[in-house]
Design a protein around this motif. Structure first.
Motif: not given
Length: 493
Positions: A413-441
């Motif tokens: 929803a935020h990506l759609q707002y950032h890109l100023n698209r009226r219609k919702p973005l299409p359903e993704p084919l693939v997503t992958r989430t990476w969690q990096q804890r305390n990785c950048i000082p």
């Protein structure tokens, strides 16, 4: 005399680079890498090739750094020595991915192109945020207080320019590099060139930049060429002609994989992965004793610590304390790769950064720091079926947003707002989430002086120069910084 046995604490990219270069400098020394994770390479190893549904082909997804700039000679040297030239994919300076970058200002839909120095600046929407800073920078003289030896980037940009420019441009830049708050980040540690230009221009940064003489430019070029002689670059420099950034056909994880392969083939290097260090002690007979939770103690004569500084602080003995290991805060980052079954949904360019909202950090923009348009700059990584078209992006969240909302519907929803698209973005084919804890000082103001005092402490007090502390918490957070730290470690041994 060469060290008898070197222990390297941490098997991320800095630790791997250290082992690679130390083994070449001291071919008779025993080297032991101790890493608490099962795999080596740290954040740079977060790469995988994923098959798309429906026989559409495969794509590379990455949770760490995506590209490297060719200015890093230390990484180019590894490309040469590891034989990775054929795996390199490059983004030319002439491509839209190199020339076009964007910025999102919270509270306004869409993204703004960051203007280049040309006539187009006169009608660029971002000029309203940039012009105040440029105007004040040009008319203000020297205004740095005598007692200020360092300050945050935001303080620096506000003092020299304007708070609006500092918030919009400064915070976005820091989000993209450090995933941090520009009000905390040391300008001298992170952007030393700005500090130098202010002094050269007697306060005016732009004047310091524009008044470089031909002789100064030639001297800088000669220094670069002389410095380059320290590296074994082979023919790799030719690959970098006209290149903005580069990566590898199978992602940045290639670098970590090839380093690991080279290291594990060396009979003098032992790798203890999935092994957590519990204590570091002094051993009068052997030098040091490193205790772990699953192996016999390791007794090295010398140590390279590539651990995060707070992690090192937990294992050093109380009898030999080291200063400033817990001074700088660390930030966590979440990276979400999203592949859409459609042609490009964004303007042609590298991607966009999100600046800090007015006031302070809140739940605005789901805690998004920036988005890279991977299909634009790294399409050569993807093996798609004939006629297949996709759009691949990576959304970075977290940092100073302490509680980012990483739920996919919220991010879309935020990506759609950032890109100023009226219609919702299409359903993704693939997503992958990476969690990096305390990785950048985040190096706070005064960081450079503190690291000098840490170095002094390591030269005496029982350490006697037999341990060196390197890594992102000491020098810099880029791949180039980490690899360079590994190349130069142990020079005094």
């Amino acid at each position: 005399m060469a060290p008898k046995h070197i222990a390297i604490l941490g098997g991320g990219l800095t630790g791997l680079s250290s082992a690679f270069h130390l083994s070449r400098r001291f071919p008779s020394s025993t080297i032991t890498i101790i890493e608490k994770s099962k795999t080596l390479g740290g954040w740079a190893s977060n790469t995988e090739r994923v098959q798309l549904p429906g026989g559409r082909g495969s794509v590379v997804l990455e949770g760490g750094p995506h590209t490297v700039r060719p200015a890093s000679n230390s990484v180019l040297e590894l490309v040469n020595l590891l034989g990775l030239s054929d795996a390199v994919i490059a983004t030319p300076k002439t491509s839209p991915a190199a020339k076009n970058r964007f910025l999102h200002v919270p509270g306004t839909p869409g993204i703004y192109e960051i203007p280049r120095p040309s006539l187009s600046y006169l009608w660029a929407p971002l000029r309203f945020f940039i012009t105040p800073g440029l105007s004040f920078e040009l008319i203000r003289g020297w205004n740095r207080p005598k007692d200020v030896l360092d300050e945050s980037l935001e303080s620096f940009m506000t003092r020299r320019g304007h708070p609006v420019t500092a918030r919009v441009l400064g915070s976005a830049l820091v989000h993209g590099i450090y995933a941090s708050d520009s009000r905390l980040l040391s300008v001298r540690a992170a952007f030393p060139k700005l500090w130098e230009l202010e002094e050269k221009g007697n306060g005016r940064i732009l004047w310091g930049l524009l008044t470089r003489s031909k002789k100064e430019k030639e001297a800088e070029k000669e220094k670069e060429e002389e410095d380059r002689k320290r590296y074994k670059l082979g023919n790799v420099l030719k690959l970098m002609d006209g290149v903005s950034v580069y990566s590898f056909r199978d992602g940045m994880g290639t670098l970590a994989e090839e380093l690991t392969r080279s290291i594990t083939k060396n009979p003098n290097i032992r790798v203890l992965s999935n092994t957590e260090i519990t204590a570091l002690r002094f051993d009068e007979e052997n030098g040091f004793e490193i205790a772990t939770q699953r192996t016999n103690p390791v007794h090295p004569s010398h140590i390279v610590s590539a651990l995060p500084l707070p992690a090192l602080n937990k294992i050093i003995p109380d009898t030999h304390p080291l200063p400033y290991l817990t001074t700088n805060p660390y930030n966590s980052v979440t990276a979400i790769n999203i592949v859409f079954p459609t042609a490009k949904i964004y303007p042609r360019g590298f991607g966009y950064l999100v600046c800090r909202p007015e006031g302070d950090y809140a739940a605005d923009d789901a805690g998004i720091l920036g988005v890279t348009f991977d299909s634009e700059s790294l399409s050569a990584q993807d093996n798609l079926a004939p006629g297949e078209r996709i759009t691949k992006v990576t959304v970075m969240l977290g940092g100073p947003h302490r509680a980012p909302d990483t739920a996919l519907p919220v991010v879309l929803a935020h990506l759609q707002y950032h890109l100023n698209r009226r219609k919702p973005l299409p359903e993704p084919l693939v997503t992958r989430t990476w969690q990096q804890r305390n990785c950048i000082p985040t190096p706070l103001p005064g960081h450079l002086e503190r690291m000098e005092k840490l170095k002094e402490a390591l030269s005496g007090g029982g350490w006697d120069g037999r341990m060196e502390v390197i890594g992102a918490g000491v020098r810099g957070v880029s791949i180039g910084d980490c690899v360079e730290s590994g190349k130069t470690v142990g020079m005094a041994w």
